[in-house]
Design a protein around this motif. Sequence first.
Motif, mmCIF file in Angstrom:
data_model
loop_
_atom_site.group_PDB
_atom_site.id
_atom_site.type_symbol
_atom_site.label_atom_id
_atom_site.label_comp_id
_atom_site.label_asym_id
_atom_site.label_seq_id
_atom_site.Cartn_x
_atom_site.Cartn_y
_atom_site.Cartn_z
ATOM 1 N N ILE A 61 -30.259 -13.203 14.367
ATOM 2 C CA ILE A 61 -29.647 -12.235 13.454
ATOM 3 C C ILE A 61 -30.458 -12.231 12.165
ATOM 4 O O ILE A 61 -30.642 -13.268 11.526
ATOM 5 C CB ILE A 61 -28.184 -12.586 13.147
ATOM 6 C CG1 ILE A 61 -27.338 -12.499 14.418
ATOM 7 C CG2 ILE A 61 -27.617 -11.664 12.063
ATOM 8 C CD1 ILE A 61 -25.907 -12.967 14.238
ATOM 9 N N VAL A 62 -30.959 -11.050 11.802
ATOM 10 C CA VAL A 62 -31.706 -10.892 10.559
ATOM 11 C C VAL A 62 -30.843 -10.068 9.606
ATOM 12 O O VAL A 62 -30.584 -8.886 9.861
ATOM 13 C CB VAL A 62 -33.061 -10.193 10.799
ATOM 14 C CG1 VAL A 62 -33.832 -10.082 9.486
ATOM 15 C CG2 VAL A 62 -33.885 -10.949 11.837
ATOM 16 N N LEU A 63 -30.383 -10.702 8.544
ATOM 17 C CA LEU A 63 -29.539 -10.031 7.549
ATOM 18 C C LEU A 63 -30.413 -9.641 6.368
ATOM 19 O O LEU A 63 -30.845 -10.496 5.584
ATOM 20 C CB LEU A 63 -28.413 -10.957 7.099
ATOM 21 C CG LEU A 63 -27.512 -10.419 5.982
ATOM 22 C CD1 LEU A 63 -26.613 -9.313 6.514
ATOM 23 C CD2 LEU A 63 -26.679 -11.521 5.360
ATOM 24 N N ASP A 64 -30.695 -8.355 6.251
ATOM 25 C CA ASP A 64 -31.532 -7.869 5.159
ATOM 26 C C ASP A 64 -30.680 -7.627 3.916
ATOM 27 O O ASP A 64 -29.499 -7.305 4.020
ATOM 28 C CB ASP A 64 -32.237 -6.576 5.585
ATOM 29 C CG ASP A 64 -33.532 -6.346 4.821
ATOM 30 O OD1 ASP A 64 -33.911 -7.213 4.011
ATOM 31 O OD2 ASP A 64 -34.171 -5.304 5.039
ATOM 32 N N GLU A 65 -31.309 -7.773 2.742
ATOM 33 C CA GLU A 65 -30.630 -7.554 1.449
ATOM 34 C C GLU A 65 -29.396 -8.438 1.324
ATOM 35 O O GLU A 65 -28.298 -7.977 0.996
ATOM 36 C CB GLU A 65 -30.264 -6.072 1.286
ATOM 37 C CG GLU A 65 -31.399 -5.097 1.527
ATOM 38 C CD GLU A 65 -32.460 -5.105 0.424
ATOM 39 O OE1 GLU A 65 -32.209 -5.691 -0.644
ATOM 40 O OE2 GLU A 65 -33.546 -4.544 0.659
ATOM 41 N N ALA A 66 -29.560 -9.729 1.570
ATOM 42 C CA ALA A 66 -28.419 -10.657 1.564
ATOM 43 C C ALA A 66 -27.746 -10.746 0.203
ATOM 44 O O ALA A 66 -26.590 -11.180 0.112
ATOM 45 C CB ALA A 66 -28.875 -12.048 1.999
ATOM 46 N N GLN A 67 -28.433 -10.335 -0.861
ATOM 47 C CA GLN A 67 -27.818 -10.363 -2.188
ATOM 48 C C GLN A 67 -26.624 -9.423 -2.289
ATOM 49 O O GLN A 67 -25.840 -9.508 -3.239
ATOM 50 C CB GLN A 67 -28.847 -10.023 -3.275
ATOM 51 C CG GLN A 67 -29.315 -8.572 -3.302
ATOM 52 C CD GLN A 67 -30.482 -8.292 -2.374
ATOM 53 O OE1 GLN A 67 -30.854 -9.136 -1.568
ATOM 54 N NE2 GLN A 67 -31.072 -7.109 -2.479
ATOM 55 N N PHE A 68 -26.439 -8.556 -1.287
ATOM 56 C CA PHE A 68 -25.276 -7.679 -1.267
ATOM 57 C C PHE A 68 -23.974 -8.465 -1.130
ATOM 58 O O PHE A 68 -22.897 -7.895 -1.269
ATOM 59 C CB PHE A 68 -25.385 -6.658 -0.131
ATOM 60 C CG PHE A 68 -26.000 -5.354 -0.543
ATOM 61 C CD1 PHE A 68 -25.228 -4.220 -0.738
ATOM 62 C CD2 PHE A 68 -27.368 -5.253 -0.751
ATOM 63 C CE1 PHE A 68 -25.794 -3.024 -1.122
ATOM 64 C CE2 PHE A 68 -27.953 -4.072 -1.135
ATOM 65 C CZ PHE A 68 -27.169 -2.938 -1.328
ATOM 66 N N GLY A 91 -19.650 -6.441 -0.777
ATOM 67 C CA GLY A 91 -19.755 -7.884 -0.648
ATOM 68 C C GLY A 91 -18.775 -8.486 0.337
ATOM 69 O O GLY A 91 -19.096 -9.434 1.055
ATOM 70 N N ILE A 92 -17.558 -7.943 0.398
ATOM 71 C CA ILE A 92 -16.549 -8.508 1.301
ATOM 72 C C ILE A 92 -17.013 -8.412 2.756
ATOM 73 O O ILE A 92 -16.789 -9.340 3.541
ATOM 74 C CB ILE A 92 -15.182 -7.808 1.109
ATOM 75 C CG1 ILE A 92 -14.126 -8.460 2.009
ATOM 76 C CG2 ILE A 92 -15.267 -6.315 1.363
ATOM 77 C CD1 ILE A 92 -12.711 -7.947 1.747
ATOM 78 N N VAL A 93 -17.678 -7.327 3.123
ATOM 79 C CA VAL A 93 -18.140 -7.171 4.504
ATOM 80 C C VAL A 93 -19.225 -8.189 4.818
ATOM 81 O O VAL A 93 -19.201 -8.844 5.861
ATOM 82 C CB VAL A 93 -18.651 -5.731 4.743
ATOM 83 C CG1 VAL A 93 -19.146 -5.574 6.166
ATOM 84 C CG2 VAL A 93 -17.549 -4.728 4.459
ATOM 85 N N VAL A 94 -20.194 -8.325 3.917
ATOM 86 C CA VAL A 94 -21.279 -9.294 4.138
ATOM 87 C C VAL A 94 -20.716 -10.700 4.248
ATOM 88 O O VAL A 94 -21.077 -11.476 5.137
ATOM 89 C CB VAL A 94 -22.320 -9.210 3.002
ATOM 90 C CG1 VAL A 94 -23.416 -10.246 3.201
ATOM 91 C CG2 VAL A 94 -22.921 -7.815 2.928
ATOM 92 N N GLU A 95 -19.814 -11.037 3.348
ATOM 93 C CA GLU A 95 -19.256 -12.393 3.347
ATOM 94 C C GLU A 95 -18.405 -12.651 4.580
ATOM 95 O O GLU A 95 -18.453 -13.740 5.165
ATOM 96 C CB GLU A 95 -18.437 -12.602 2.076
ATOM 97 C CG GLU A 95 -18.050 -14.039 1.839
ATOM 98 C CD GLU A 95 -17.617 -14.303 0.417
ATOM 99 O OE1 GLU A 95 -16.853 -15.256 0.203
ATOM 100 O OE2 GLU A 95 -18.046 -13.559 -0.503
ATOM 101 N N LEU A 96 -17.653 -11.659 5.022
ATOM 102 C CA LEU A 96 -16.826 -11.847 6.214
ATOM 103 C C LEU A 96 -17.676 -11.988 7.472
ATOM 104 O O LEU A 96 -17.357 -12.797 8.351
ATOM 105 C CB LEU A 96 -15.858 -10.674 6.363
ATOM 106 C CG LEU A 96 -14.652 -10.683 5.417
ATOM 107 C CD1 LEU A 96 -13.913 -9.355 5.486
ATOM 108 C CD2 LEU A 96 -13.709 -11.828 5.751
ATOM 109 N N LEU A 97 -18.753 -11.224 7.571
ATOM 110 C CA LEU A 97 -19.566 -11.368 8.787
ATOM 111 C C LEU A 97 -20.289 -12.708 8.796
ATOM 112 O O LEU A 97 -20.446 -13.339 9.855
ATOM 113 C CB LEU A 97 -20.520 -10.182 8.961
ATOM 114 C CG LEU A 97 -21.757 -10.008 8.093
ATOM 115 C CD1 LEU A 97 -22.930 -10.819 8.640
ATOM 116 C CD2 LEU A 97 -22.144 -8.526 8.030
#
Length: 1003
Positions: free
Chosen positions: A403-410, A417-423
């Motif tokens: 899994i490559v998560l681009d723009e992790a600072q989101f 942010g809630i979506v990134v943190e939840l995934l």
Amino acid sequence: MSYRGLFIGINRFQDPQISDLGGAVRDAQTLAALFEDSVDTLAVTELHDEHATHDAIMTALENHLANVTEDDTVILSFSGHGTPGHRLVAHDTRVNDQPGTTIDMQVLSDLFRASRARRILFLLDCCFSGGASAKVIAGPATRQMLNFEQFAGEGRVLIAASDPSSPAYEHPGGGHGFLTQAFIDALLSGTGPRDVFEVVADVQARVREASARHHLTQEPTASAFSQGGFTLPSFVKGARYHLLHPTRDRAPVTADFADLASHGLPVSVTDAWRARFPTGLNALQQRAVNEYGVLDGQSLLVIAPTSSGKTFIGELAAVRGVLAGRKAVFLVPYRALANEKYEDFKAVYGAQLGLRVALCTGDHQDDVSDFVRGKYDLAFLTYEMFLQLAVGTEGTLERIGTIVLDEAQFVADPSRGIVVELLLTHLRSARERGVTPQLLALSAVIGDVNAFDEWLGVRTLLTTERPVPLELGVLDRTGMYEYVSPDGTRGTTNLLEPHQVRQRREKASSQDVIVPLVRQLLMDDPTEQVLIFRNTKGSATGAAKYLAAELGLPPATATLQALPRHDLSGTSHDLRAALGGGAAFHTANLTRDERVIVERAFRDAGGEVRVLTATTTVAAGVNTPARTVIVVEHEFVGGEKRPFTVAEMRNMMGRAGRLGFNESGRAIILADTPWERTRLLQQYVLAEPEGLRSSFQGADLGTWLLRLLAQVKRVPATELPGLLVNTYGGFLLARQQPDWAAGAHAAVASLVEEMLRLDLLEEEDGLVRLTLLGRACGASSLSFASSKRLIRMFKQGELRGDTTLGLLTATQVTSELDNIYTPMQKRGTFETKWGALAARNLGADVGRALQRHAEDTWAFHARCKRSLVLRDWMNGVAMADLESTYKTNAFIVMDAGSIRGIADATRFHLRSVHALASALLVTGDLDAEAFDRELTRLEFGLPEEALGLLELPLRLDRGEMLALHARAGSTLEQLRGWSLTDLQSVLGEVRGLQLHAVLQNAA
């Protein structure tokens, strides 16, 4: 004595209804390699994927079982799908014709019984029966279970992955099947020849242990008969095995792509990379391979500036994983970025290397079906789409190896942010059940990592170096430029002479500086390309137009000719005006096709478009690098007015410098006065970027808890605060306040009581879990507050869930749509007409529903305005007419971007509203097919009668489809009767010819 080996592994299946596997081919390859390395007299045959058809498998089985002598030992392995009816699934098996296209175990039994081979060992790694799993396909079950004794004879051994009524599994991520992995480990654990019965017992124990570690149950079954003993030789990892499984004891890679051969990457791949990156692997990428083990499956947080090559680190890991039989996904913040990367990867990895590339962003033509069945190698998804599929579709995460998560600072973004943190929380939780895909989190330069890497459980690879050095500075209206050079040296220079900056309008404006600055830059360097960031769509458009008018650049003729010609918005005409003077702009007001055309034109170094103005979303990964970047404003405006953070400003400035075209880049912030120049230099150039943080807010506790509960089956009520601690925000709070979790008990208990009252939760024996209604809310895009509002309104009959209009209305009353930008004038009475128009055109009940829970009269009229816009959009009203009808005045305009933004936001949240209404059983006769048609109408802005045009073999834009529909051509059959002249009269010479050609081919 001679040995003959047949090793069959099938990952890919022709029938779209049969899910692909990840490790079956690798099972066959590894077993074949081990046997070939260890047995000198072995003759090996392998059948993989498209070569493992029904007929090919039967022919190979007959050759290895019938055409043998009494001196032969036969080794067979099959790894793939099995059916409940005890049949083996071939590459060309058809679900609708299983009897005729699968391998009948009875036929196989007959071959075993008739074979003259002295010894036969058969490793069967598939499901004999059972429920849905990684290695079973649906089909009719049979009452008569397979009789293992049918395989009896002198030296007959069958090791099956599971009993006749149970599933068999693969290791998550697509390594090996549990049975094959256990068999390999057992073979390699001995120091000499081993009795087959000893090996069988070892394998069974290993499978039970491994499956238990993954919270699964798998019980392998064995049947063995031997006269005079059946021993297996000593097994070693030889040359062929190491080609498949390179050791980590290897020479460090250099810039030369050829060095990657030691990591198992073939020449075809490294040659494709060398063509894209002639200079080879840069220092950052070499460190990722040599020091951080990115090609050995190690997870990383990579923090590096724009253009540093961090994205290719994710690409390296993904492709290495795919070649090892695993799936890889790339997660990005925006659909436009997903579309761009998808097209790039299709050209490289699809066309050149034969990999399957999928796209899942929530659009009509998505590859969601292929994605959930594992029929892809590389996939691009938005954050939201991945979270929805990973949580809501069983087995999705287990198939993925990288899994490559681009723009992790989101993760710190207030809205996303809630979506990134939840995934990411979901990925961390999956580790507890043995699901451990490699994670590459990529981020632009940030300040303090703030234990983000510790929370993720990964190492951090950090660099601040750029392949293209970057100069950062601030320019004021006197022409004085204060800068910091790439080596850290500070300086000042007159970038403009004072007389060059003159007031062009009644009041001083940024135009006074932008025009002479860009003119000077273009004069100084004939290859210069300038990217100018503005903070509104209007200012970006206006800047491109006045630069085109004043710079005297030649027109971008080829770009103009490539633009769509139908359903033009006011912005479409503005773009043509800008391109007429060699400039362009990039905003949400452009259609997808217009944006792509502009991006390609600007990426063409030395091409027609040398100046591009853009809004800030271009900074988030869209490939539009320039020699010079100019940032005009210093704050967001609109719904949220706040200064840019240092990280946001650096992201925009980081677009300067084209690797391979420029020796350096320059980013210039504009200031009004020398005092402001000094302040901005301190604020954005000399300051360190902000540290990472979580978007977790106490006020959103209900939303967080609901979505976290959607990731688990059931949990003790006393452990609910622990779900919150598992998030990044909870992790940070627990570090700062060790007793935070204990203090959260009261707030969590109150939320649990409320959720129980709303029938979102149910409790039994101290365990709580979401109800079906709760899961609909927890898996949705809606906040807890919006879900509660809709539940009450549906139950009280204030909203209807059995019509599309009712669901569209329900979506407009959510806080999510209330927060979407809707151009409105909050003075005077002009906007008050929308309430009456909505009641008259949509129904009085709709008008009353739109009034409920509106914060004020303007919020109510904004809901009405959005509802009317959506009605006209879905009915195919031309964009120019929509803009004209819903325009307030010259300054408050319902432009194309706002219209599409309302439609996209409604479509995105409408899925959640429909799921909630379905769980409440208020959708009546509104079936899934009808609902999907409405989603498609929302996406494309088409009346229902024109939807057939979406099935054409050529992708058309909205304007082209509406133009064809207006001429009574909405189906493939109707259009086949059109002459080339007819098509060109509607679509133009080029597009008409393209459509005519594909229609003829389709015929």
